[in-house]
Structure formats: structure tokens, C-alpha cells
Enzyme design. Structure first.
Site, PDB file in Angstrom:
ATOM      1  N   SER A 193       0.549  -1.295   0.062  1.00  0.00           N
ATOM      2  CA  SER A 193       0.006   0.086  -0.138  1.00  0.00           C
ATOM      3  C   SER A 193       1.059   1.262  -0.138  1.00  0.00           C
ATOM      4  CB  SER A 193      -0.948  -0.104   1.329  1.00  0.00           C
ATOM      5  OG  SER A 193      -1.883  -1.068   1.369  1.00  0.00           O
ATOM      6  N   HIS A 203       0.677   4.554   4.480  1.00  0.00           N
ATOM      7  CA  HIS A 203      -0.015   5.295   3.316  1.00  0.00           C
ATOM      8  C   HIS A 203       0.582   6.688   3.271  1.00  0.00           C
ATOM      9  CE1 HIS A 203      -3.635   2.042   3.543  1.00  0.00           C
ATOM     10  NE2 HIS A 203      -2.292   1.584   3.264  1.00  0.00           N
TER      11      HIS A 203
END
Length: 308
Positions: free
Chosen positions: A213, A259
Site C-alpha cells: 500500500s 499510506h
């Protein structure tokens, strides 16, 4: 027929006296198009070239063969290849690296399914903790820096890897085509490492983290910069980012640090990739990646000092 002494003939057996003024002053023909007369010669190889074949050079004209070979131009043959917006080489398969990355992620996931927790616990991202499956302390703080990288290729569930690989295909493919393979790889790994470093810095040392991610959020950030550079409609990418950020902070068991770290690094590197001045493009692009990696190293050292 034998030639008689005292009667000189031309190379075709014709008496020079019989040649007309037009034949005597005939122009040479292009070496690539023998049916075309021309008065132009390549400044490099001195072969005759017609107007269709001549290529502008710093002085005079050159033939296509000399241009392709980089002869006398001061450039390598690669300098004549078409380039992407960021200066990368245009390739036959603009999604090749994205396909390889997806293949690597799927391969590691299959190994996880086959070997179980012992494999995952050895390569996921953890600061410093006792790992029951290994029977010892482990983590980045114990010198296992490779976890910052290997965690980018591990996933926790079928849904996890499915969502990440779909995102990588949708976002990564077009971005690879726009940047070129080398710049795309530099962006992917640098953003992923930035996400891992921020996770290591802020997350609990015994909290494991894994997934692609961070790198994918880096691609999101770079895509937003690229769309802005091309004056595209920003609403689709903004909506997609907002949805992903809502999921990031709204669901449990998600390493939001990865993230955010990847997204910030992606925006910075993406800006350097598409806005670097042409005359110093490579230096600015890869120099920015190097600076982000320096920050990754500094953050890792700071956190290691805290935990040891």
C-alpha cells in the site's frame, strides 16, 4: 567487344564525343534511392542523399544511417529514441514493470500460503518484538533493515492482495507509460520505503505491518501531479484518493503511516519527475529520489536509537 587502339571510349563503350552536355553534368543519385538525383551529401560519410533522406545536423545534413548510429553527433544511438514526458525511453510494452511487480507480489503471497506464519514473521515489518514462530527477538531495530523492503511484497489476506493488485494495475500501468521503466521503478521503491520508514517511526514496535500500500499510495500521489501537469480533470483522482484515505483512517488494522508516507513521497518525486528542467532532468529526478532515501535512512536511525 575488344577496344581498338586509338579510339578511346567511355566506361560504357560509348565514345565521349557522342555524350551530350546533359550526361556530362549529371548529378549523383541518392545512395538509398538510386532513381533520385541530388546535389546533397552527408556531412559525415559523404554519401549522396536526397531531400527525403537528409536529416538536419549541427552543421549541414546527415543521412539516416549516421543519425541512427550517432556518428559525429556527440550523442549515443539511444539519444535518438522517442522519449516519454519524463524523459524515459518509449518501450514496446509500457506495462511490463507493472506486470512484473504484480507477479512478484502474487509469488510471495503463494509462498506465504505455503510456508505459513514462520515465513511471514521473518520478513514483515516490525520494530522490535519477541516473535513466537521464530523463538527470538527480531525487527528492524535488531539490524533487520531488509524488513523495510520485504514487507512491501507481503499481504495478510486474499482481499488485501486483490485490492492492492487491482490498484497497482489501474494506477501503475498508465504511470509507467508516462514515466518510463527506470523512473517508475525508482518512484515505486522509494515511495514504498518511505511508507515503511514512517511506519517504523510511529507505529508500536511490536505491531507487525505488511503490504504494497505504501508504494501504491506513492503512485496515487505521482498520478495526481502528472494529471495536474497535463491539465486533466483532477476530480477522478481526488475522489479516489479521498475514498482510500477514508478507508485508511476508518478501518482498523490498517497501517495509515505507510499510506501517508508513501503518498507524500509520491507527490514529491512525481513533481520532480514531470517538472524537472530538460537540461538537468535526470539529475533532478534521481537526485530527488536519493534525497527521499536519505530521509528514510535518517528516520530509521532515529527510531533504532529509541528502541535500543
Amino acid at each position: 567487344m575488344d577496344q581498338a587502339p586509338g579510339s578511346p571510349q567511355g566506361p560504357t563503350g560509348q565514345d565521349p564525343a557522342d555524350q551530350g552536355p546533359q550526361d556530362a553534368h549529371r548529378l549523383p543519385t541518392c545512395h538509398r534511392h538510386p532513381d533520385r538525383e541530388t546535389g546533397i551529401r552527408c556531412t559525415r560519410c559523404d554519401r549522396a542523399i536526397c531531400t527525403e533522406c537528409m536529416v538536419n545536423a549541427s552543421v549541414g545534413f546527415q543521412c539516416p544511417d549516421c543519425v541512427r548510429g550517432g556518428s559525429g553527433t556527440g550523442h549515443s544511438p539511444a539519444a535518438n529514441r522517442p522519449r516519454t514526458l519524463a524523459g524515459g525511453s518509449v518501450t514496446a510494452d509500457p506495462r511490463l514493470v507493472t506486470k512484473v511487480l504484480i507477479g512478484l507480489n502474487l509469488a510471495f503471497f503463494l509462498v506465504q500460503l505455503s510456508l505459513g506464519d514462520r515465513f511471514t514473521d521473518r520478513f514483515d515489518l516490525v520494530g522490535r518484538a519477541y516473535i513466537p514462530s521464530l523463538g527470538s527477538l527480531g525487527g528492524v531495530a535488531d539490524g533487520q533493515w531488509y524488513r523495510l523492503l520485504t514487507a512491501m511484497f507481503l499481504h495478510g489476506s486474499y482481499i488485501h492482495i486483490l485490492f492492492n493488485m487491482l490498484s497497482l494495475w489501474w494506477i501503475g500501468g498508465p504511470l509507467e507509460a508516462a514515466l518510463g521503466r527506470a523512473r517508475y521503478l525508482a518512484l515505486y521503491f522509494t515511495a514504498g520505503l518511505a511508507g515503511s520508514a514512517l511506519t517504523y517511526l510511529l507505529a508500536a514496535p511490536n505491531q507487525p505491518s505488511l503490504g504494497a500500500s505504501g508504494a501504491i499510495f506513492g503512485l496515487f500521489g505521482a498520478t495526481a501531479v502528472l494529471m495536474r501537469r497535463l491539465n486533466y480533470d483532477m476530480r477522478p483522482i481526488v475522489v479516489l484518493l479521498v475514498i482510500n484515505l477514508i478507508i485508511t483512517f476508518g478501518w482498523g488494522n490498517i497501517a495509515w503511516q505507510a499510506h501517508i508516507g508513501g503518498l507524500v513521497a509520491g507527490v514529491i518525486i512525481g513533481y520532480a519527475m514531470v517538472h524537472a528542467p530538460r537540461e538537468r532532468r535526470t539529475l533532478v529526478q534521481y537526485g530527488t529520489c536519493a534525497l527521499v532515501l536519505v530521509v528514510v535512512v535518517v528516520l530509521t536511525l532515529l527510531r533504532t536509537a529509541q528502541l535500543t
